[in-house]
Design a protein around this motif. Structure first.
Motif, PDB file in Angstrom:
ATOM      1  N   LYS A 267      29.429  24.020  -6.371  1.00 28.31           N
ATOM      2  CA  LYS A 267      29.552  22.751  -7.251  1.00 28.31           C
ATOM      3  C   LYS A 267      30.885  22.262  -8.293  1.00 28.31           C
ATOM      4  O   LYS A 267      30.994  20.774  -8.482  1.00 28.31           O
ATOM      5  CB  LYS A 267      28.719  23.291  -8.727  1.00 28.31           C
ATOM      6  CG  LYS A 267      26.941  23.354  -8.342  1.00 28.31           C
ATOM      7  CD  LYS A 267      26.671  24.096  -9.287  1.00 28.31           C
ATOM      8  CE  LYS A 267      24.971  23.428  -9.330  1.00 28.31           C
ATOM      9  NZ  LYS A 267      23.914  24.014 -10.189  1.00 28.31           N
ATOM     10  N   ARG A 268      31.175  23.648  -7.950  1.00 22.14           N
ATOM     11  CA  ARG A 268      33.165  23.127  -9.235  1.00 22.14           C
ATOM     12  C   ARG A 268      33.838  22.159  -8.353  1.00 22.14           C
ATOM     13  O   ARG A 268      34.803  21.620  -7.671  1.00 22.14           O
ATOM     14  CB  ARG A 268      33.673  24.506  -9.353  1.00 22.14           C
ATOM     15  CG  ARG A 268      35.040  24.413 -10.133  1.00 22.14           C
ATOM     16  CD  ARG A 268      35.632  25.730 -10.355  1.00 22.14           C
ATOM     17  NE  ARG A 268      37.228  25.351 -11.280  1.00 22.14           N
ATOM     18  CZ  ARG A 268      37.168  26.311 -11.906  1.00 22.14           C
ATOM     19  NH1 ARG A 268      36.017  27.443 -12.078  1.00 22.14           N
ATOM     20  NH2 ARG A 268      37.711  26.156 -12.825  1.00 22.14           N
ATOM     21  N   LYS A 269      34.085  22.728  -7.270  1.00 21.11           N
ATOM     22  CA  LYS A 269      34.770  21.745  -5.722  1.00 21.11           C
ATOM     23  C   LYS A 269      33.739  20.356  -5.779  1.00 21.11           C
ATOM     24  O   LYS A 269      34.681  19.145  -5.033  1.00 21.11           O
ATOM     25  CB  LYS A 269      34.110  22.559  -4.323  1.00 21.11           C
ATOM     26  CG  LYS A 269      35.826  22.126  -2.752  1.00 21.11           C
ATOM     27  CD  LYS A 269      35.370  23.425  -2.071  1.00 21.11           C
ATOM     28  CE  LYS A 269      36.162  22.836  -0.503  1.00 21.11           C
ATOM     29  NZ  LYS A 269      35.871  23.107   0.413  1.00 21.11           N
ATOM     30  N   SER A 270      32.634  20.626  -5.737  1.00 17.02           N
ATOM     31  CA  SER A 270      32.201  19.028  -5.722  1.00 17.02           C
ATOM     32  C   SER A 270      32.318  18.318  -6.670  1.00 17.02           C
ATOM     33  O   SER A 270      32.338  16.866  -6.693  1.00 17.02           O
ATOM     34  CB  SER A 270      30.901  19.432  -5.333  1.00 17.02           C
ATOM     35  OG  SER A 270      30.489  20.121  -4.522  1.00 17.02           O
ATOM     36  N   ILE A 271      32.722  18.682  -7.951  1.00 20.00           N
ATOM     37  CA  ILE A 271      33.055  17.567  -8.753  1.00 20.00           C
ATOM     38  C   ILE A 271      34.450  17.459  -8.433  1.00 20.00           C
ATOM     39  O   ILE A 271      35.056  16.063  -9.116  1.00 20.00           O
ATOM     40  CB  ILE A 271      33.180  18.495 -11.167  1.00 20.00           C
ATOM     41  CG1 ILE A 271      31.054  18.985 -10.516  1.00 20.00           C
ATOM     42  CG2 ILE A 271      33.861  18.203 -11.437  1.00 20.00           C
ATOM     43  CD1 ILE A 271      30.985  19.669 -11.616  1.00 20.00           C
ATOM     44  N   LYS A 272      35.458  18.150  -8.976  1.00 14.24           N
ATOM     45  CA  LYS A 272      37.132  17.776  -8.024  1.00 14.24           C
ATOM     46  C   LYS A 272      36.516  16.752  -7.052  1.00 14.24           C
ATOM     47  O   LYS A 272      37.940  16.110  -7.363  1.00 14.24           O
ATOM     48  CB  LYS A 272      37.571  19.442  -7.838  1.00 14.24           C
ATOM     49  CG  LYS A 272      37.260  20.230  -8.875  1.00 14.24           C
ATOM     50  CD  LYS A 272      39.144  21.515  -8.487  1.00 14.24           C
ATOM     51  CE  LYS A 272      39.298  22.012  -9.234  1.00 14.24           C
ATOM     52  NZ  LYS A 272      39.595  23.509  -9.350  1.00 14.24           N
ATOM     53  N   LEU A 273      36.402  17.123  -6.231  1.00 12.93           N
ATOM     54  CA  LEU A 273      35.626  16.118  -4.999  1.00 12.93           C
ATOM     55  C   LEU A 273      35.939  14.521  -5.500  1.00 12.93           C
ATOM     56  O   LEU A 273      36.080  14.040  -5.159  1.00 12.93           O
ATOM     57  CB  LEU A 273      35.667  16.478  -3.913  1.00 12.93           C
ATOM     58  CG  LEU A 273      35.157  15.649  -3.038  1.00 12.93           C
ATOM     59  CD1 LEU A 273      36.419  14.977  -1.462  1.00 12.93           C
ATOM     60  CD2 LEU A 273      34.242  15.961  -1.469  1.00 12.93           C
TER      61      LEU A 273
END
Length: 128
Positions: A34-40
């Protein structure tokens, strides 16, 4: 086919929040992070918010404020560079660009929301 592509692009420019959410959903399904997805989603939809702010401001005031948007982006970049240099005494370009771009996302999301609300209020009072 070109009409469908134009419709999708117009929807993403008009409603960048929808594009942000769609990018987030696809990224979460593929990466499971989720964290990487938000950043992307933030990194990719920032340009859509910048374009949306341009078109909303053009619709409200009937004049191009592209020069003001570009000036604002350049000033934010200069401020971020100076702060980054003062804090770390060495410029790490990747951290600087990520911070600058993500701050622009926050700035233009805020401007998008404010201008959308302002445009709605102005249209309501001008029509009545």
């Amino acid at each position: 086919m070109s009409d469908a592509i134009a419709w999708v692009v117009a929807t993403f420019v008009t409603l960048p929040i929808f594009a942000f959410y769609l990018i987030y959903l696809v990224s979460v399904k593929t990466t499971k992070n989720k964290r990487k997805s938000i950043k992307l989603a933030v990194d990719t939809s920032a340009i859509l918010f910048i374009i949306a702010v341009y078109f909303i401001s053009y619709e409200i005031w009937s004049q191009s404020l592209l020069w003001l948007i570009i000036t604002l982006i350049i000033v934010v970049a200069m401020i971020f560079t100076i702060i980054h240099w003062k804090v770390s005494e060495d410029i790490q370009l990747d951290k600087l660009l990520k911070g600058f771009w993500r701050f622009n996302f926050l700035l233009f999301v805020f401007m998008y929301l404010i201008l959308s609300f302002y445009g709605l209020v102005i249209r309501i009072y001008l029509v009545t």
